[in-house]
Design a protein around this motif. Sequence first.
Motif, PDB file in Angstrom:
ATOM      1  N   THR A  36      45.669  -6.543 -26.864  1.00 32.13           N
ATOM      2  CA  THR A  36      44.639  -7.520 -27.188  1.00 32.13           C
ATOM      3  C   THR A  36      43.287  -6.837 -27.117  1.00 32.13           C
ATOM      4  OG1 THR A  36      45.949  -9.343 -26.296  1.00 32.13           O
ATOM      5  CG2 THR A  36      43.588  -9.722 -26.560  1.00 32.13           C
ATOM      6  N   LEU A  37      42.557  -6.848 -28.224  1.00 31.29           N
ATOM      7  CA  LEU A  37      41.229  -6.257 -28.293  1.00 31.29           C
ATOM      8  C   LEU A  37      40.182  -7.350 -28.152  1.00 31.29           C
ATOM      9  CD1 LEU A  37      41.865  -3.878 -31.334  1.00 31.29           C
ATOM     10  CD2 LEU A  37      42.274  -3.435 -28.900  1.00 31.29           C
ATOM     11  N   HIS A  38      38.983  -6.968 -27.734  1.00 32.75           N
ATOM     12  CA  HIS A  38      37.886  -7.917 -27.534  1.00 32.75           C
ATOM     13  C   HIS A  38      36.698  -7.466 -28.386  1.00 32.75           C
ATOM     14  CE1 HIS A  38      39.742  -9.923 -23.926  1.00 32.75           C
ATOM     15  NE2 HIS A  38      40.428  -8.798 -23.963  1.00 32.75           N
ATOM     16  N   PRO A  39      36.783  -7.712 -29.712  1.00 34.41           N
ATOM     17  CA  PRO A  39      35.725  -7.224 -30.597  1.00 34.41           C
ATOM     18  C   PRO A  39      34.421  -8.003 -30.520  1.00 34.41           C
ATOM     19  CG  PRO A  39      37.339  -8.477 -31.834  1.00 34.41           C
ATOM     20  CD  PRO A  39      37.868  -8.367 -30.441  1.00 34.41           C
ATOM     21  N   ALA A  40      34.443  -9.166 -29.877  1.00 31.63           N
ATOM     22  CA  ALA A  40      33.240  -9.977 -29.660  1.00 31.63           C
ATOM     23  C   ALA A  40      33.492 -10.824 -28.420  1.00 31.63           C
ATOM     24  CB  ALA A  40      32.937 -10.855 -30.871  1.00 31.63           C
ATOM     25  N   PRO A  41      32.443 -11.310 -27.740  1.00 30.94           N
ATOM     26  CA  PRO A  41      32.655 -12.056 -26.504  1.00 30.94           C
ATOM     27  C   PRO A  41      33.607 -13.238 -26.645  1.00 30.94           C
ATOM     28  CG  PRO A  41      30.347 -11.493 -26.729  1.00 30.94           C
ATOM     29  CD  PRO A  41      31.009 -11.089 -28.022  1.00 30.94           C
ATOM     30  N   SER A  42      33.608 -13.909 -27.794  1.00 30.08           N
ATOM     31  CA  SER A  42      34.427 -15.108 -27.955  1.00 30.08           C
ATOM     32  C   SER A  42      35.695 -14.857 -28.760  1.00 30.08           C
ATOM     33  CB  SER A  42      33.613 -16.198 -28.655  1.00 30.08           C
ATOM     34  OG  SER A  42      33.208 -15.780 -29.943  1.00 30.08           O
ATOM     35  N   VAL A  43      35.969 -13.610 -29.145  1.00 31.11           N
ATOM     36  CA  VAL A  43      37.088 -13.312 -30.048  1.00 31.11           C
ATOM     37  C   VAL A  43      38.065 -12.346 -29.393  1.00 31.11           C
ATOM     38  CG1 VAL A  43      37.763 -12.405 -32.302  1.00 31.11           C
ATOM     39  CG2 VAL A  43      35.600 -13.648 -32.062  1.00 31.11           C
ATOM     40  N   ARG A  44      39.350 -12.675 -29.474  1.00 30.64           N
ATOM     41  CA  ARG A  44      40.416 -11.758 -29.088  1.00 30.64           C
ATOM     42  C   ARG A  44      41.226 -11.424 -30.333  1.00 30.64           C
ATOM     43  NH1 ARG A  44      37.967 -14.828 -24.964  1.00 30.64           N
ATOM     44  NH2 ARG A  44      38.743 -14.228 -22.923  1.00 30.64           N
ATOM     45  N   GLN A  45      41.442 -10.161 -30.586  1.00 31.67           N
ATOM     46  CA  GLN A  45      42.283  -9.717 -31.690  1.00 31.67           C
ATOM     47  C   GLN A  45      43.610  -9.251 -31.107  1.00 31.67           C
ATOM     48  OE1 GLN A  45      40.823  -6.375 -33.945  1.00 31.67           O
ATOM     49  NE2 GLN A  45      42.147  -6.793 -35.692  1.00 31.67           N
TER      50      GLN A  45
END
Length: 235
Positions: free
Chosen positions: A3-12
């Motif tokens: 799980t990546l965190h490309p933005a504070p509110s987004v999990r990829q």
Amino acid sequence: MPTLHPAPSVRQIVRLGAFSCHLVEHENDLTLIDTNFAGSHKGVLAEVERIGKPLARVLITHAHSDHVGALDALTAALPDVEVVASARTARLLAGDRSLDPDEAGMKLRGGYTTVKTRPGRLVADGDVVAGFRTIATPGHAVGHVSYLHEPTGHLFSGDALISAGGGLHVSGVFRLRFPFPYFATASLPMAVDSARRLAAQSPTAIFPVHGPAVPDAGPALQRALAEAERAAARS
């Protein structure tokens, strides 16, 4: 699945290196954009439990199997979740592979799968769901839509735009290191028109399903559009 965190509110949530779905955190609940391959529901559910907020809705960009493969398993585990898709995509999900009159000459390229789940909400261009504005972006697939999260300017492009295989590009442009979207694209000219529409939205960041997030959205999208226009002119 990492799980990546490309933005504070987004999990990829990523499988097999370049196939993913995005989980967006709101104040009181969560939104999932696409579901990835069959079996990917386990990673999604684990991340939902870790965050500790309910998954309220699933937004579908198009009906290819690497985007809806885990949909039935997710809705079986979370029967109250709202599933959102375009009417054209809903037909494909139900197994209708016929083409509309304005799609003459096109082919349904890429892998499609029939699912049991029926979208509870059908959206058209301009419709807004939980802050996500629907943008019609056909070309890679008929019925394809992208979603612009208006509070943040984050663009969830499905397969209208790809960042796997070497830089942001339109899905009908060939990349040797990740050629799958190229071979699954129904119409490069339509994909280019859709990319123009997305560029006009001035997104702050782009979150493709295939590849990493693109924070320098404006310049990257202009480069991708120019490349796609050249490719379309040669075809």
